[in-house]
Design a protein around this motif. Sequence first.
Motif, PDB file in Angstrom:
ATOM      1  N   GLN A 175      -4.272   3.712 -13.741  1.00 61.81           N
ATOM      2  CA  GLN A 175      -3.881   2.359 -13.721  1.00 61.81           C
ATOM      3  C   GLN A 175      -3.528   1.857 -12.132  1.00 61.81           C
ATOM      4  OE1 GLN A 175      -0.693   0.799 -16.267  1.00 61.81           O
ATOM      5  NE2 GLN A 175      -0.522  -1.017 -15.530  1.00 61.81           N
ATOM      6  N   LEU A 176      -2.744   3.040 -11.681  1.00 67.26           N
ATOM      7  CA  LEU A 176      -2.277   3.063 -10.295  1.00 67.26           C
ATOM      8  C   LEU A 176      -3.529   2.817  -9.522  1.00 67.26           C
ATOM      9  CD1 LEU A 176       0.760   4.952 -10.426  1.00 67.26           C
ATOM     10  CD2 LEU A 176       0.880   2.527 -10.170  1.00 67.26           C
ATOM     11  N   GLU A 177      -4.281   3.990  -9.672  1.00 65.99           N
ATOM     12  CA  GLU A 177      -5.476   4.266  -8.899  1.00 65.99           C
ATOM     13  C   GLU A 177      -6.427   2.795  -8.941  1.00 65.99           C
ATOM     14  OE1 GLU A 177      -6.508   6.255  -6.744  1.00 65.99           O
ATOM     15  OE2 GLU A 177      -5.316   7.942  -7.170  1.00 65.99           O
ATOM     16  N   LEU A 178      -6.581   2.238 -10.190  1.00 68.32           N
ATOM     17  CA  LEU A 178      -7.219   0.938 -10.155  1.00 68.32           C
ATOM     18  C   LEU A 178      -6.715  -0.143  -9.410  1.00 68.32           C
ATOM     19  CD1 LEU A 178      -9.531  -0.306 -11.199  1.00 68.32           C
ATOM     20  CD2 LEU A 178      -8.317  -0.578 -13.606  1.00 68.32           C
ATOM     21  N   GLN A 235       1.888  21.893 -16.614  1.00 68.98           N
ATOM     22  CA  GLN A 235       2.303  23.173 -16.598  1.00 68.98           C
ATOM     23  C   GLN A 235       3.271  23.551 -17.571  1.00 68.98           C
ATOM     24  OE1 GLN A 235       3.960  23.120 -12.645  1.00 68.98           O
ATOM     25  NE2 GLN A 235       1.964  23.579 -11.657  1.00 68.98           N
ATOM     26  N   THR A 236       4.081  22.581 -17.984  1.00 70.05           N
ATOM     27  CA  THR A 236       5.055  22.582 -19.362  1.00 70.05           C
ATOM     28  C   THR A 236       4.444  22.513 -20.621  1.00 70.05           C
ATOM     29  OG1 THR A 236       5.999  20.658 -19.085  1.00 70.05           O
ATOM     30  CG2 THR A 236       6.994  22.178 -17.983  1.00 70.05           C
ATOM     31  N   GLU A 237       3.071  22.288 -20.612  1.00 70.29           N
ATOM     32  CA  GLU A 237       2.004  21.849 -21.999  1.00 70.29           C
ATOM     33  C   GLU A 237       2.678  20.858 -22.729  1.00 70.29           C
ATOM     34  OE1 GLU A 237       1.853  25.697 -24.074  1.00 70.29           O
ATOM     35  OE2 GLU A 237       0.705  26.811 -22.351  1.00 70.29           O
ATOM     36  N   ASP A 238       3.345  19.790 -22.030  1.00 74.03           N
ATOM     37  CA  ASP A 238       3.601  18.578 -22.678  1.00 74.03           C
ATOM     38  C   ASP A 238       2.655  17.612 -22.665  1.00 74.03           C
ATOM     39  OD1 ASP A 238       4.989  16.371 -23.647  1.00 74.03           O
ATOM     40  OD2 ASP A 238       6.693  16.685 -22.273  1.00 74.03           O
ATOM     41  N   TYR A 239       1.614  17.954 -23.482  1.00 76.06           N
ATOM     42  CA  TYR A 239       0.296  17.216 -23.475  1.00 76.06           C
ATOM     43  C   TYR A 239       0.522  15.566 -23.723  1.00 76.06           C
ATOM     44  CZ  TYR A 239      -1.406  21.922 -22.634  1.00 76.06           C
ATOM     45  OH  TYR A 239      -1.691  22.960 -22.418  1.00 76.06           O
ATOM     46  N   LYS A 240       1.293  15.289 -24.500  1.00 75.30           N
ATOM     47  CA  LYS A 240       1.548  13.736 -24.898  1.00 75.30           C
ATOM     48  C   LYS A 240       1.975  13.085 -23.648  1.00 75.30           C
ATOM     49  CE  LYS A 240       3.738  10.682 -28.062  1.00 75.30           C
ATOM     50  NZ  LYS A 240       4.513  10.345 -29.259  1.00 75.30           N
ATOM     51  N   ALA A 241       3.009  13.559 -22.824  1.00 75.49           N
ATOM     52  CA  ALA A 241       3.607  13.149 -21.595  1.00 75.49           C
ATOM     53  C   ALA A 241       2.449  13.187 -20.638  1.00 75.49           C
ATOM     54  CB  ALA A 241       4.864  13.715 -21.238  1.00 75.49           C
ATOM     55  N   ALA A 242       1.560  14.072 -20.521  1.00 77.05           N
ATOM     56  CA  ALA A 242       0.546  14.483 -19.551  1.00 77.05           C
ATOM     57  C   ALA A 242      -0.372  13.147 -19.730  1.00 77.05           C
ATOM     58  CB  ALA A 242      -0.187  15.657 -19.695  1.00 77.05           C
ATOM     59  N   SER A 243      -0.781  12.946 -21.034  1.00 75.69           N
ATOM     60  CA  SER A 243      -1.718  11.983 -21.443  1.00 75.69           C
ATOM     61  C   SER A 243      -1.215  10.611 -21.125  1.00 75.69           C
ATOM     62  CB  SER A 243      -1.958  11.854 -22.814  1.00 75.69           C
ATOM     63  OG  SER A 243      -2.678  10.680 -23.051  1.00 75.69           O
ATOM     64  N   LEU A 244      -0.049  10.317 -21.169  1.00 76.96           N
ATOM     65  CA  LEU A 244       0.666   8.879 -20.901  1.00 76.96           C
ATOM     66  C   LEU A 244       0.566   8.804 -19.447  1.00 76.96           C
ATOM     67  CD1 LEU A 244       3.531   8.746 -23.366  1.00 76.96           C
ATOM     68  CD2 LEU A 244       1.388   7.338 -23.318  1.00 76.96           C
ATOM     69  N   LEU A 245       0.964   9.921 -18.522  1.00 77.63           N
ATOM     70  CA  LEU A 245       1.012  10.000 -17.288  1.00 77.63           C
ATOM     71  C   LEU A 245      -0.397   9.915 -16.558  1.00 77.63           C
ATOM     72  CD1 LEU A 245       3.696  12.669 -16.578  1.00 77.63           C
ATOM     73  CD2 LEU A 245       3.925  10.426 -15.955  1.00 77.63           C
ATOM     74  N   LYS A 246      -1.472  10.436 -17.438  1.00 79.64           N
ATOM     75  CA  LYS A 246      -2.771  10.311 -16.711  1.00 79.64           C
ATOM     76  C   LYS A 246      -3.305   8.799 -16.883  1.00 79.64           C
ATOM     77  CE  LYS A 246      -6.985  11.464 -15.471  1.00 79.64           C
ATOM     78  NZ  LYS A 246      -7.343  10.570 -14.505  1.00 79.64           N
ATOM     79  N   ALA A 297       0.849  -1.259  -0.164  1.00 79.81           N
ATOM     80  CA  ALA A 297       0.174   0.045   0.033  1.00 79.81           C
ATOM     81  C   ALA A 297       0.861   1.268  -0.014  1.00 79.81           C
ATOM     82  CB  ALA A 297      -0.954   0.134   1.079  1.00 79.81           C
ATOM     83  N   GLU A 298       2.093   1.226   0.724  1.00 84.34           N
ATOM     84  CA  GLU A 298       2.774   2.218   0.822  1.00 84.34           C
ATOM     85  C   GLU A 298       3.601   2.561  -0.595  1.00 84.34           C
ATOM     86  OE1 GLU A 298       3.147  -0.267   3.138  1.00 84.34           O
ATOM     87  OE2 GLU A 298       2.108   0.749   4.675  1.00 84.34           O
ATOM     88  N   GLU A 299       4.091   1.522  -1.362  1.00 78.43           N
ATOM     89  CA  GLU A 299       4.588   1.583  -2.511  1.00 78.43           C
ATOM     90  C   GLU A 299       3.587   2.196  -3.615  1.00 78.43           C
ATOM     91  OE1 GLU A 299       8.067  -1.922  -2.810  1.00 78.43           O
ATOM     92  OE2 GLU A 299       5.906  -2.447  -2.948  1.00 78.43           O
ATOM     93  N   LEU A 300       2.221   1.810  -3.423  1.00 78.22           N
ATOM     94  CA  LEU A 300       1.362   2.198  -4.305  1.00 78.22           C
ATOM     95  C   LEU A 300       0.989   3.681  -4.171  1.00 78.22           C
ATOM     96  CD1 LEU A 300      -1.393  -0.534  -4.778  1.00 78.22           C
ATOM     97  CD2 LEU A 300      -0.252   0.694  -6.549  1.00 78.22           C
ATOM     98  N   GLU A 301       1.028   4.253  -2.855  1.00 81.36           N
ATOM     99  CA  GLU A 301       0.790   5.537  -2.438  1.00 81.36           C
ATOM    100  C   GLU A 301       1.849   6.638  -3.007  1.00 81.36           C
ATOM    101  OE1 GLU A 301      -2.064   7.073  -1.544  1.00 81.36           O
ATOM    102  OE2 GLU A 301      -3.062   5.136  -1.666  1.00 81.36           O
ATOM    103  N   SER A 302       2.987   5.926  -2.941  1.00 80.94           N
ATOM    104  CA  SER A 302       4.118   6.705  -3.235  1.00 80.94           C
ATOM    105  C   SER A 302       4.256   6.918  -4.621  1.00 80.94           C
ATOM    106  CB  SER A 302       5.329   6.187  -2.856  1.00 80.94           C
ATOM    107  OG  SER A 302       6.652   6.763  -3.329  1.00 80.94           O
ATOM    108  N   ASP A 303       4.054   5.674  -5.640  1.00 78.45           N
ATOM    109  CA  ASP A 303       3.766   5.829  -6.911  1.00 78.45           C
ATOM    110  C   ASP A 303       2.673   6.759  -7.358  1.00 78.45           C
ATOM    111  OD1 ASP A 303       5.954   3.962  -7.039  1.00 78.45           O
ATOM    112  OD2 ASP A 303       4.656   2.336  -7.730  1.00 78.45           O
ATOM    113  N   ILE A 304       1.571   6.636  -6.822  1.00 81.40           N
ATOM    114  CA  ILE A 304       0.361   7.646  -7.039  1.00 81.40           C
ATOM    115  C   ILE A 304       0.994   9.107  -6.873  1.00 81.40           C
ATOM    116  CG2 ILE A 304      -1.797   8.597  -6.298  1.00 81.40           C
ATOM    117  CD1 ILE A 304      -2.424   5.317  -6.114  1.00 81.40           C
TER     118      ILE A 304
END
Length: 66
Positions: free
Chosen positions: A41-44, A25-36, A6-13
């Motif tokens: 996936q982490l939340e699930l 913030q840096t308008e890197d929307y491709k990276a933002a999409s992948l990170l989202k 649980a701690e590792e998951l929370e840290s990753d999230i």
Amino acid sequence: MKNKTAEELESDIKRTANDLERAVQTEDYKAASLLKQHLDQLELERLNSNPLLFLQTQLQNAVKEE
């Protein structure tokens, strides 16, 4: 694949959420999409590892919709 604690998951999230915020913030929307996608996936994974948390989240979402 190793099950995360649980701690590792929370840290990753938290780390992924911070990375996502920086990407937006840096308008890197491709990276933002992948990170989202990764954050979702982490939340699930976190919800699947804790059935009570899953039910609580479902209840909160149902209340928000009313």
